[in-house]
Motif scaffolding. Structure first.
Motif, PDB file in Angstrom:
ATOM      1  N   GLY A 166       0.799  -1.212   0.000  1.00 40.48           N
ATOM      2  CA  GLY A 166       0.000   0.000   0.000  1.00 40.48           C
ATOM      3  C   GLY A 166       0.829   1.257   0.000  1.00 40.48           C
ATOM      4  O   GLY A 166       1.415   1.634  -0.996  1.00 40.48           O
ATOM      5  N   TYR A 167       0.905   1.935   1.130  1.00 32.34           N
ATOM      6  CA  TYR A 167       1.655   3.173   1.225  1.00 32.34           C
ATOM      7  C   TYR A 167       2.731   3.034   2.286  1.00 32.34           C
ATOM      8  O   TYR A 167       2.445   2.705   3.427  1.00 32.34           O
ATOM      9  CB  TYR A 167       0.728   4.338   1.614  1.00 32.34           C
ATOM     10  CG  TYR A 167      -0.171   4.792   0.497  1.00 32.34           C
ATOM     11  CD1 TYR A 167      -1.364   4.109   0.226  1.00 32.34           C
ATOM     12  CD2 TYR A 167       0.165   5.882  -0.287  1.00 32.34           C
ATOM     13  CE1 TYR A 167      -2.198   4.523  -0.801  1.00 32.34           C
ATOM     14  CE2 TYR A 167      -0.674   6.300  -1.310  1.00 32.34           C
ATOM     15  CZ  TYR A 167      -1.863   5.620  -1.563  1.00 32.34           C
ATOM     16  OH  TYR A 167      -2.666   6.027  -2.580  1.00 32.34           O
ATOM     17  N   SER A 183       3.270   9.049  -2.039  1.00 35.45           N
ATOM     18  CA  SER A 183       3.525   8.908  -3.469  1.00 35.45           C
ATOM     19  C   SER A 183       4.521   7.804  -3.796  1.00 35.45           C
ATOM     20  O   SER A 183       4.223   6.917  -4.579  1.00 35.45           O
ATOM     21  CB  SER A 183       3.988  10.242  -4.066  1.00 35.45           C
ATOM     22  OG  SER A 183       4.164  10.105  -5.448  1.00 35.45           O
ATOM     23  N   LYS A 235       3.448   4.006  -3.343  1.00 33.75           N
ATOM     24  CA  LYS A 235       2.147   3.596  -3.841  1.00 33.75           C
ATOM     25  C   LYS A 235       2.284   2.692  -5.053  1.00 33.75           C
ATOM     26  O   LYS A 235       3.051   2.987  -5.968  1.00 33.75           O
ATOM     27  CB  LYS A 235       1.316   4.823  -4.185  1.00 33.75           C
ATOM     28  CG  LYS A 235      -0.102   4.489  -4.651  1.00 33.75           C
ATOM     29  CD  LYS A 235      -0.960   5.734  -4.714  1.00 33.75           C
ATOM     30  CE  LYS A 235      -0.456   6.735  -5.707  1.00 33.75           C
ATOM     31  NZ  LYS A 235      -1.399   7.872  -5.867  1.00 33.75           N
ATOM     32  N   GLU A 295       0.707  10.443 -12.239  1.00 31.12           N
ATOM     33  CA  GLU A 295       1.584   9.546 -11.490  1.00 31.12           C
ATOM     34  C   GLU A 295       2.930   9.349 -12.178  1.00 31.12           C
ATOM     35  O   GLU A 295       3.896   8.927 -11.543  1.00 31.12           O
ATOM     36  CB  GLU A 295       0.910   8.178 -11.304  1.00 31.12           C
ATOM     37  CG  GLU A 295      -0.422   8.224 -10.571  1.00 31.12           C
ATOM     38  CD  GLU A 295      -0.253   8.567  -9.107  1.00 31.12           C
ATOM     39  OE1 GLU A 295       0.860   8.409  -8.577  1.00 31.12           O
ATOM     40  OE2 GLU A 295      -1.252   9.001  -8.493  1.00 31.12           O
ATOM     41  N   ARG A 300       4.243   1.689 -10.234  1.00 30.94           N
ATOM     42  CA  ARG A 300       4.800   2.122  -8.959  1.00 30.94           C
ATOM     43  C   ARG A 300       5.783   3.256  -9.203  1.00 30.94           C
ATOM     44  O   ARG A 300       6.287   3.425 -10.324  1.00 30.94           O
ATOM     45  CB  ARG A 300       5.552   0.970  -8.269  1.00 30.94           C
ATOM     46  CG  ARG A 300       6.887   0.634  -8.917  1.00 30.94           C
ATOM     47  CD  ARG A 300       7.560  -0.558  -8.297  1.00 30.94           C
ATOM     48  NE  ARG A 300       8.931  -0.741  -8.781  1.00 30.94           N
ATOM     49  CZ  ARG A 300       9.248  -1.332  -9.919  1.00 30.94           C
ATOM     50  NH1 ARG A 300       8.298  -1.807 -10.689  1.00 30.94           N
ATOM     51  NH2 ARG A 300      10.510  -1.443 -10.269  1.00 30.94           N
TER      52      ARG A 300
END
Length: 317
Positions: free
Chosen positions: A102-103, A107, A110, A193, A312
């Motif tokens: 997850g985190y 940013s 992620k 992203e 990612r």
């Protein structure tokens, strides 16, 4: 003999296994799904910690460099480096090493899942060659099947079987012995992203075959290409020359030989640093039919399952 897999995995990641222990771990990982999950747990943790450390180091360097910092931006990137290859030390193609967490930091840590396909509810693939629209598999003749010929789906109850090396309307189809399946992925919703060139996409999939004769050889391969929207959707990719002329970036695996055991899946993984101007990614999965096969006769048993594509953050170093 009782094996402490936790200890073995940790020592493997530290690089302290001897050859016999490393061989034992690789053999076990190729057949034991629970052990693969354990290994991935350790790998996820290791990558998360590394990402967190990288974020902290990057922040320190940024603060030291201000106000004279100047960050270059790239527009075309080609990456063939598998994720965590240095840390893992295990040959890709034996088992899946896609990392999902997850985190671990804003940013950077992620991971976005762009595609997770086990063919459980997927419609039958189209047989019209390279697709011009996202959202559905297309390519040569194939079908979604359950367990057959000793091959069990790796995930769930369904898998994809590649049947022939031709598609509807293909010219010079006679004698074609390579089966191809494709899928377009629209990445424009995630442009923020990867606009700074810091994103990497990873493609992984499992390949398998029926218990074929010892004298035959079968392999699998994957490629991942980045294109702009016009090129991806105007049908030009059905001409092989357009791939080289219009590709923004690409990554591929080498051919991976499929073993004689239908109970084991061979896993492939490849990474691509995403060019900032990418609109679509084209997944291309390939299995040659092997010696003596022809499109009209059909392939005896070639299977794909558990296709995953993730995005990612991985800052340039």
């Amino acid at each position: 003999m009782n094996t402490d897999w936790h200890d073995l995995i940790q020592r493997h990641m530290a690089g302290t296994l001897d050859d016999a222990e490393n061989d034992a771990l690789q053999d076990a990982l190729s057949t034991d799904a629970e052990l693969r999950r354990m290994y991935l747990h350790y790998m996820n943790l290791d990558v998360a910690l590394e990402a967190h450390a990288s974020t902290a180091n990057a922040t320190r360097h940024l603060l030291m460099a201000l106000p004279e910092c100047n960050t270059p931006r790239g527009t075309r990137w080609l990456s063939w480096r598998p994720l965590t290859a240095a840390a893992a030390g295990i040959v890709f193609g034996i088992f899946c090493t896609s990392v999902v967490f997850g985190y671990v930091a804003p940013s950077l840590g992620k991971v976005i899942t762009l595609l997770q396909e086990s063919f459980e509810a997927a419609p039958a693939p189209l047989v019209t060659g390279v697709p011009i629209e996202p959202g559905r598999w297309s390519g040569d003749y194939s079908e979604v099947v359950g367990e057959q010929q000793g091959v069990k789906p790796e995930s769930g109850k369904k898998m994809l079987r590649l049947q022939r090396g031709d598609y509807e309307g293909k010219t010079n189809a006679k004698g074609s012995h390579v089966a191809d399946i494709y899928r377009l992925i629209d990445v424009r919703p995630y442009r923020q992203e990867f606009a700074d060139g810091s994103a990497v996409v990873q493609l992984s999939a499992g390949f398998n075959a029926f218990e074929f004769p010892h004298g035959e050889t079968y392999t699998g391969k994957m490629t991942l290409h980045a294109f702009d929207a016009e090129t991806a959707t105007n049908g030009s990719l059905r001409a092989a020359s357009a791939w080289d002329e219009s590709c923004l970036g690409a990554a591929a695996t080498g051919p991976t030989r499929l073993d004689l055991n239908p109970a084991t899946w061979q896993w492939m993984t490849t990474d691509l640093r995403l060019p900032a101007n990418t609109d679509f990614l084209l997944i291309h999965l390939i299995i040659p039919g092997g010696p003596g096969t022809h499109a009209q006769e059909g392939f005896a048993g070639h299977y794909i399952d558990d296709v995953r594509l993730t995005l990612r953050h991985s800052p340039l170093r």
